[in-house]
Each structure stands twice: as C-alpha cells, then as structure tokens.
Design a protein around this motif. Structure first.
Motif, mmCIF file in Angstrom:
data_model
loop_
_atom_site.group_PDB
_atom_site.id
_atom_site.type_symbol
_atom_site.label_atom_id
_atom_site.label_comp_id
_atom_site.label_asym_id
_atom_site.label_seq_id
_atom_site.Cartn_x
_atom_site.Cartn_y
_atom_site.Cartn_z
ATOM 1 N N VAL A 114 -4.694 -44.573 26.171
ATOM 2 C CA VAL A 114 -3.270 -44.440 25.318
ATOM 3 C C VAL A 114 -4.265 -44.218 24.131
ATOM 4 N N PHE A 115 -5.424 -45.500 24.222
ATOM 5 C CA PHE A 115 -6.489 -45.387 22.777
ATOM 6 C C PHE A 115 -7.382 -44.163 23.064
ATOM 7 N N PHE A 116 -7.527 -43.879 23.855
ATOM 8 C CA PHE A 116 -8.598 -41.701 24.048
ATOM 9 C C PHE A 116 -7.062 -40.873 22.804
ATOM 10 N N ALA A 117 -6.115 -41.007 23.787
ATOM 11 C CA ALA A 117 -4.581 -39.824 23.057
ATOM 12 C C ALA A 117 -5.008 -40.227 21.597
ATOM 13 N N PHE A 118 -4.587 -41.558 21.148
ATOM 14 C CA PHE A 118 -4.412 -41.969 19.735
ATOM 15 C C PHE A 118 -5.497 -41.461 18.981
ATOM 16 N N ILE A 119 -6.790 -41.322 19.428
ATOM 17 C CA ILE A 119 -8.216 -41.115 18.581
ATOM 18 C C ILE A 119 -8.305 -40.092 18.549
ATOM 19 N N MET A 120 -7.369 -39.177 19.864
ATOM 20 C CA MET A 120 -7.566 -37.569 19.685
ATOM 21 C C MET A 120 -6.403 -37.187 19.659
ATOM 22 N N MET A 121 -5.411 -37.390 18.704
ATOM 23 C CA MET A 121 -4.350 -37.123 17.847
ATOM 24 C C MET A 121 -4.928 -36.459 16.213
ATOM 25 N N VAL A 122 -5.280 -38.223 16.056
ATOM 26 C CA VAL A 122 -5.787 -38.451 14.625
ATOM 27 C C VAL A 122 -7.539 -37.237 14.242
ATOM 28 N N VAL A 123 -7.775 -37.254 14.815
ATOM 29 C CA VAL A 123 -9.269 -36.125 15.108
ATOM 30 C C VAL A 123 -8.527 -34.736 14.717
ATOM 31 N N ALA A 124 -7.608 -34.732 15.284
ATOM 32 C CA ALA A 124 -6.925 -33.193 15.602
ATOM 33 C C ALA A 124 -6.554 -33.014 14.307
ATOM 34 N N ILE A 125 -5.620 -33.759 14.375
ATOM 35 C CA ILE A 125 -4.765 -33.762 12.735
ATOM 36 C C ILE A 125 -6.215 -33.145 11.300
ATOM 37 N N GLY A 126 -6.555 -34.157 11.330
ATOM 38 C CA GLY A 126 -7.593 -33.450 10.484
ATOM 39 C C GLY A 126 -8.404 -31.929 10.136
ATOM 40 N N MET A 127 -9.225 -31.946 11.955
ATOM 41 C CA MET A 127 -9.069 -30.833 12.688
ATOM 42 C C MET A 127 -8.684 -29.427 11.495
ATOM 43 N N ILE A 128 -7.340 -29.770 12.021
ATOM 44 C CA ILE A 128 -6.303 -28.756 11.993
ATOM 45 C C ILE A 128 -6.030 -28.735 10.346
ATOM 46 N N ARG A 129 -5.758 -29.788 9.295
ATOM 47 C CA ARG A 129 -6.130 -29.367 8.365
ATOM 48 C C ARG A 129 -6.334 -29.166 7.226
ATOM 49 N N SER A 130 -8.022 -29.085 7.603
ATOM 50 C CA SER A 130 -9.132 -28.941 7.128
ATOM 51 C C SER A 130 -9.514 -27.574 6.522
ATOM 52 N N GLN A 131 -9.696 -27.632 5.223
ATOM 53 C CA GLN A 131 -10.044 -26.163 5.011
ATOM 54 C C GLN A 131 -11.500 -25.933 4.565
ATOM 55 N N ARG A 132 -12.161 -27.049 4.100
ATOM 56 C CA ARG A 132 -12.942 -26.997 3.537
ATOM 57 C C ARG A 132 -14.282 -25.306 4.673
ATOM 58 N N GLU A 133 -14.437 -25.018 3.524
ATOM 59 C CA GLU A 133 -15.320 -24.219 4.384
ATOM 60 C C GLU A 133 -16.575 -24.522 4.161
ATOM 61 N N THR A 134 -17.797 -23.797 5.129
ATOM 62 C CA THR A 134 -19.140 -24.716 5.148
ATOM 63 C C THR A 134 -19.902 -23.756 4.858
ATOM 64 N N PRO A 135 -21.330 -24.211 4.284
ATOM 65 C CA PRO A 135 -21.834 -23.167 3.631
ATOM 66 C C PRO A 135 -22.591 -22.430 5.053
ATOM 67 N N SER A 136 -23.370 -21.269 4.288
ATOM 68 C CA SER A 136 -23.818 -20.708 5.455
ATOM 69 C C SER A 136 -25.149 -20.509 5.768
#
Length: 266
Positions: A114-136
């Motif tokens: 369950v702890f494994f899954a919780f960490i997964m979900m927190v990070v997943a939401i951050g990745m989905i919501r992040s729109q920050r462009e990385t430099p070339s």
C-alpha cells in the motif's frame, strides 16, 4: 499463471527501455501476484531484476550520449547510502503484524504494497499535471545540487523499503531539478537505478534470506530482452508524450494495488 508472469517479465524490460522507469512498478506485482513470492522477498528480487536490466539499459544509453554523468553521480551517492542502510538494518526489523483497521489486519506485507502504491499515485499526479518545458540540449542546465542530493537520499530510503528502482521518482527530479530533456533523463535514470538497486540487493544477501538465483537470472534475461524492444520503440515517441503516458500508467497501477490489497483480498 507462470506463463503470464514470464510475458509480464518482458514488459518490465520494455517499460525500462521505453520510459526509463516502471520496471519495479511491474516487477513487485508480477512477483507477488503471478509467481506467488511473498512481498518482502519480492522487494529483494525486484532490486536484482530491475538493477541488472537497468544496467544494460544504462550502458546502452551512455553509448548513445543520453546520460548526464554529473547529475547521476550527485544523485547516486546519497541514494547508495540510504538504500543499503534501509535494506540491511531497517526492513528486517519491521514487525510482521502492525495494526488492525476493523476486520483488516495490516501486516508488514500489506503495508509495503500500500505504501508503494501511495508513492506511485503521488508521483503520477505530479507528472500528469506538470506542464513545465525542459530546455533543449543546447541550453545551459541549472543544477539545484542541495535538492538533488536530498531527493537522492529520499529515493534511496523508498527504494530500500519497497524494492522499487525509483525511476518514477528519479525522472521527475531529473526533469524538474536538473532540467534534463525527458529522453536524457530516461538514460540517466537507468544508470542511477542500476547502481543503487544492485547495491540494495547486496544488503539482502547479508540479511540471511534464501535467494533463488536461477529464477532471478531467468527473469532478468527475459526483462533485458524486453529492454531492447522498449529502447527501439522509444525512438518513435516524443519525450512529452512519454512523460504523460508514464504518469497515467503509474496512477492506474497504484490504484489497482491499493484495491487489490485492501478491498479485493484473495
């Protein structure tokens, strides 16, 4: 179920080759649900399988100049220390039965999943919501060394607890703190995952657990084969698309594991 398990083992490598992560997210559930390995031992096996597969991928990425060695070094050193200490001195002393919630007895194995899954979900939401462009690749990269070191230490602890290579935490750190382009972050992540996962596995060898090396090597060979397939496919997919798809994949897997462990009990 074992046949499905071997097919899923190939997907471990495909995931690592395609997005530089997700291997451990697949490995622990595959070992627990398809090969019926108990969760604590599955976290140890996961370190070896993911570490050996990621090592091949990291070497391949280095030859393709898709690894930032400076970032890998800064991130890895605190992570090495944390993962070894956690596997060697913390995990063996967590009691088997922790507490009860109504009729549900929360054991060490359930808590880990369950702890494994919780960490997964927190990070997943951050990745989905992040729109920050990385430099070339031609732009100068700003390195936030204190945060990279802190992230490395935290990821090392989490890697030790749940047997995850930590790519689902490493990649956001590399993209957001080191400003690496997504595909370079993938290659760098593989090298970091390989080193700290294999070091973490050394802590398990010294803990007295019985390790089935024939099984581990068999699964690792299948996963490495899948890695080359994933690396080939990654050439045709844009980095931003990989990032978004990766986030959704992690989120779905996290929700499934929580439901599997707390609602749909076997």
């Amino acid at each position: 179920m074992e046949i499905i398990g071997y097919v899923a083992s190939a997907c471990i490598g495909i995931s690592l080759g395609l997005i530089g992560s997700g291997g451990s997210i697949l490995t622990v559930p595959v070992l627990v649900y398809l090969f019926h390995v108990e969760p604590t031992l599955a976290t140890a096996y996961s370190l070896f399988i993911v570490g050996s597969t990621a090592l091949v991928g990291g070497i391949q990425s280095s030859l393709q100049h898709r690894v930032d060695l400076r970032t890998a070094l800064v991130f890895s050193i605190p992570s090495f220390i944390a993962v070894f200490i956690t596997r060697r001195f913390l995990v063996p002393y967590i009691p088997h039965e922790l507490f009860s919630i109504g009729s549900l007895l929360v054991t060490k194995d359930i808590a880990i999943m369950v702890f494994f899954a919780f960490i997964m979900m927190v990070v997943a939401i951050g990745m989905i919501r992040s729109q920050r462009e990385t430099p070339s690749s031609g732009q100068d990269m700003a390195y936030n060394y204190p945060l990279i070191v802190l992230e490395g230490f935290v990821v090392g602890i989490l890697t030790g607890l749940v047997g995850a290579g930590g790519g689902f935490l490493i990649i956001p750190a590399l993209v957001l703190l080191s400003h690496l382009p997504m595909k370079k972050a993938v290659g760098t992540s593989l090298l970091i995952i390989a080193a700290k996962s294999l070091i973490g596995f050394l802590g398990d060898i010294g803990s007295g657990q019985h390790i089935d090396f024939v099984f581990l090597i068999s699964i690792s060979i299948i996963a490495i084969t899948g890695l080359f397939v994933g690396s080939f496919l990654s050439k045709f997919i844009h980095g931003h698309s990989l990032k978004t798809a990766f986030g959704w994949f992690v989120l779905v897997m996290g929700v499934y594991i929580v439901l599997r462990e707390t609602v749909f009990l076997p």
